[in-house]
Design an enzyme around this catalytic site. Structure first.
Site, PDB file in Angstrom:
ATOM      1  N   ARG A  77       0.846  -1.181   0.000  1.00 36.51           N
ATOM      2  CA  ARG A  77       0.000   0.000   0.000  1.00 36.51           C
ATOM      3  C   ARG A  77       0.888   1.239   0.000  1.00 36.51           C
ATOM      4  O   ARG A  77       2.069   1.168   0.337  1.00 36.51           O
ATOM      5  CB  ARG A  77      -0.920   0.013   1.226  1.00 36.51           C
ATOM      6  CG  ARG A  77      -1.881  -1.177   1.286  1.00 36.51           C
ATOM      7  CD  ARG A  77      -2.726  -1.125   2.554  1.00 36.51           C
ATOM      8  NE  ARG A  77      -3.684  -2.231   2.628  1.00 36.51           N
ATOM      9  CZ  ARG A  77      -3.427  -3.406   3.185  1.00 36.51           C
ATOM     10  NH1 ARG A  77      -2.221  -3.627   3.748  1.00 36.51           N
ATOM     11  NH2 ARG A  77      -4.333  -4.352   3.210  1.00 36.51           N
ATOM     12  N   LYS A 102      -2.033  -2.392   7.447  1.00 36.79           N
ATOM     13  CA  LYS A 102      -3.454  -2.197   7.728  1.00 36.79           C
ATOM     14  C   LYS A 102      -3.927  -3.287   8.675  1.00 36.79           C
ATOM     15  O   LYS A 102      -3.720  -4.467   8.432  1.00 36.79           O
ATOM     16  CB  LYS A 102      -4.252  -2.259   6.413  1.00 36.79           C
ATOM     17  CG  LYS A 102      -5.702  -1.859   6.573  1.00 36.79           C
ATOM     18  CD  LYS A 102      -6.396  -1.838   5.231  1.00 36.79           C
ATOM     19  CE  LYS A 102      -7.857  -1.422   5.353  1.00 36.79           C
ATOM     20  NZ  LYS A 102      -8.530  -1.377   4.035  1.00 36.79           N
ATOM     21  N   HIS A 208      -2.772   2.695  -5.722  1.00 36.16           N
ATOM     22  CA  HIS A 208      -3.390   1.434  -5.302  1.00 36.16           C
ATOM     23  C   HIS A 208      -3.650   0.507  -6.491  1.00 36.16           C
ATOM     24  O   HIS A 208      -3.780  -0.711  -6.319  1.00 36.16           O
ATOM     25  CB  HIS A 208      -4.688   1.698  -4.548  1.00 36.16           C
ATOM     26  CG  HIS A 208      -4.984   0.680  -3.491  1.00 36.16           C
ATOM     27  ND1 HIS A 208      -4.202   0.520  -2.368  1.00 36.16           N
ATOM     28  CD2 HIS A 208      -5.965  -0.259  -3.393  1.00 36.16           C
ATOM     29  CE1 HIS A 208      -4.684  -0.459  -1.620  1.00 36.16           C
ATOM     30  NE2 HIS A 208      -5.755  -0.958  -2.224  1.00 36.16           N
ATOM     31  N   ARG A 211      -1.039  -2.109  -6.689  1.00 37.43           N
ATOM     32  CA  ARG A 211      -1.265  -3.240  -5.771  1.00 37.43           C
ATOM     33  C   ARG A 211      -2.278  -4.219  -6.366  1.00 37.43           C
ATOM     34  O   ARG A 211      -2.086  -5.440  -6.305  1.00 37.43           O
ATOM     35  CB  ARG A 211      -1.742  -2.700  -4.423  1.00 37.43           C
ATOM     36  CG  ARG A 211      -2.115  -3.766  -3.386  1.00 37.43           C
ATOM     37  CD  ARG A 211      -2.468  -3.080  -2.073  1.00 37.43           C
ATOM     38  NE  ARG A 211      -3.227  -3.925  -1.162  1.00 37.43           N
ATOM     39  CZ  ARG A 211      -2.683  -4.752  -0.277  1.00 37.43           C
ATOM     40  NH1 ARG A 211      -1.367  -4.857  -0.201  1.00 37.43           N
ATOM     41  NH2 ARG A 211      -3.442  -5.471   0.526  1.00 37.43           N
ATOM     42  N   HIS A 234      -4.066  -9.771   3.837  1.00 35.60           N
ATOM     43  CA  HIS A 234      -5.502  -9.872   4.075  1.00 35.60           C
ATOM     44  C   HIS A 234      -5.773 -10.864   5.206  1.00 35.60           C
ATOM     45  O   HIS A 234      -5.236 -11.977   5.202  1.00 35.60           O
ATOM     46  CB  HIS A 234      -6.230 -10.348   2.809  1.00 35.60           C
ATOM     47  CG  HIS A 234      -6.229  -9.346   1.712  1.00 35.60           C
ATOM     48  ND1 HIS A 234      -6.460  -9.663   0.381  1.00 35.60           N
ATOM     49  CD2 HIS A 234      -6.025  -7.993   1.733  1.00 35.60           C
ATOM     50  CE1 HIS A 234      -6.407  -8.575  -0.353  1.00 35.60           C
ATOM     51  NE2 HIS A 234      -6.153  -7.550   0.441  1.00 35.60           N
ATOM     52  N   TYR A 243     -10.030 -10.684  -6.588  1.00 38.11           N
ATOM     53  CA  TYR A 243      -9.181 -10.678  -7.776  1.00 38.11           C
ATOM     54  C   TYR A 243      -9.485 -11.846  -8.708  1.00 38.11           C
ATOM     55  O   TYR A 243      -9.136 -11.815  -9.877  1.00 38.11           O
ATOM     56  CB  TYR A 243      -7.708 -10.691  -7.369  1.00 38.11           C
ATOM     57  CG  TYR A 243      -7.321  -9.464  -6.582  1.00 38.11           C
ATOM     58  CD1 TYR A 243      -7.239  -8.212  -7.201  1.00 38.11           C
ATOM     59  CD2 TYR A 243      -7.081  -9.527  -5.217  1.00 38.11           C
ATOM     60  CE1 TYR A 243      -6.923  -7.076  -6.481  1.00 38.11           C
ATOM     61  CE2 TYR A 243      -6.753  -8.391  -4.488  1.00 38.11           C
ATOM     62  CZ  TYR A 243      -6.680  -7.172  -5.126  1.00 38.11           C
ATOM     63  OH  TYR A 243      -6.373  -6.042  -4.409  1.00 38.11           O
TER      64      TYR A 243
END
Length: 267
Positions: A77, A102, A208, A211, A234, A243
């Site tokens: 990120r 994150k 982004h 990414r 994640h 994705y």
């Protein structure tokens, strides 16, 4: 509901009412309020093809190009990239450690071999800047939480310096100390926007997007989705599965497993 506003706008209005009653009026909320909630629509991420990615990176130059390559090469990120410290790059094992990403967790991601020499050259320039700060007494980088108290010498050590430091010294509004912060993230945002326009890419492109493209291109090359989940940081694989929806657009590149067996069956 009646004004057809976005789900986030509706949630914000509900949260404002709850805050008003609990924190301002100090009144209890009924348990059977049962507000009508909007479901947030699933938006497919914008992904550049490999040729479009090559076009974008080719028109970029200098530090911004290096940052964009690192971002695409490791799926980081934007803020994870600009907050990268010298100690978090493991050249020997070929990976980058992302600290306090994150959700507050740490993870490791890829360091492209093609970037090693370029990154070494960049760190050499950064080291010269650090040496100048040492001489002037301003080598005092920000440390999160209470690490500066726990490790008093760390703010002046090379290991804790930012990989992409700002060109100017600044005053820390929290402590008043003069130190060198990391580069402003808006620099890369503007550089990618300019590169997108220069390369003639019609898709909306932001940092982004790099990414998203990293994740999609890895899936296209056969990377296991669980491995990709760890690389992206994640917590839930369902977040990574978005994705796979993008991959539906490139089914013409997928070969049925039966095709690979035809020769064996006929024999």
């Amino acid at each position: 509901v009646h004004k057809n506003v976005a789900a986030s706008t509706q949630s914000q209005a509900l949260n404002a009412i709850v805050f008003l009653y609990k924190k301002v009026l100090f009144l209890p909320m009924t348990d059977d309020l049962a507000p009508v909630r909007s479901k947030k629509q699933v938006r497919l991420p914008v992904v550049l093809s490999q040729s479009e990615m090559a076009q974008l990176l080719s028109v970029m130059t200098g530090t911004n190009q290096l940052m964009a390559k690192l971002m695409y090469g490791g799926g980081m990120r934007l803020m994870e990239l600009v907050r990268l410290r010298v100690k978090d790059i493991d050249f020997n094992n070929g990976y980058i450690i992302v600290r306090n990403g994150k959700g507050g967790g740490d993870r490791s991601t890829l360091l492209a071999t093609s970037l090693v020499d370029e990154l070494h050259a960049h760190l050499k320039q950064t080291r010269n800047l650090y040496e100048e700060d040492l001489k002037s007494g301003h080598a005092n980088v920000y440390l999160p939480n209470a690490l500066a108290k726990k490790y008093p010498g760390a703010p002046k050590s090379w290991d804790w310096q930012y990989v992409f430091p700002s060109n100017k010294l600044s005053k820390d509004p929290r402590s008043g100390a003069i130190r060198r912060h990391h580069v402003n993230e808006s620099n890369l945002q503007k550089a990618i926007r300019a590169a997108k326009n220069k390369s003639g890419i019609s898709k909306p492109t932001s940092p982004h997007t790099l990414r998203h493209s990293f994740a999609t291109h890895l899936l296209e090359s056969g990377t296991n989705i669980r491995v990709l989940q760890k690389l992206l940081g994640h917590k839930d694989v369902k977040t990574t599965e978005i994705y796979t929806h993008v991959l539906q657009q490139t089914l013409n590149n997928v070969i049925s497993p039966l095709e690979r067996l035809e020769g064996l069956i006929n024999n």
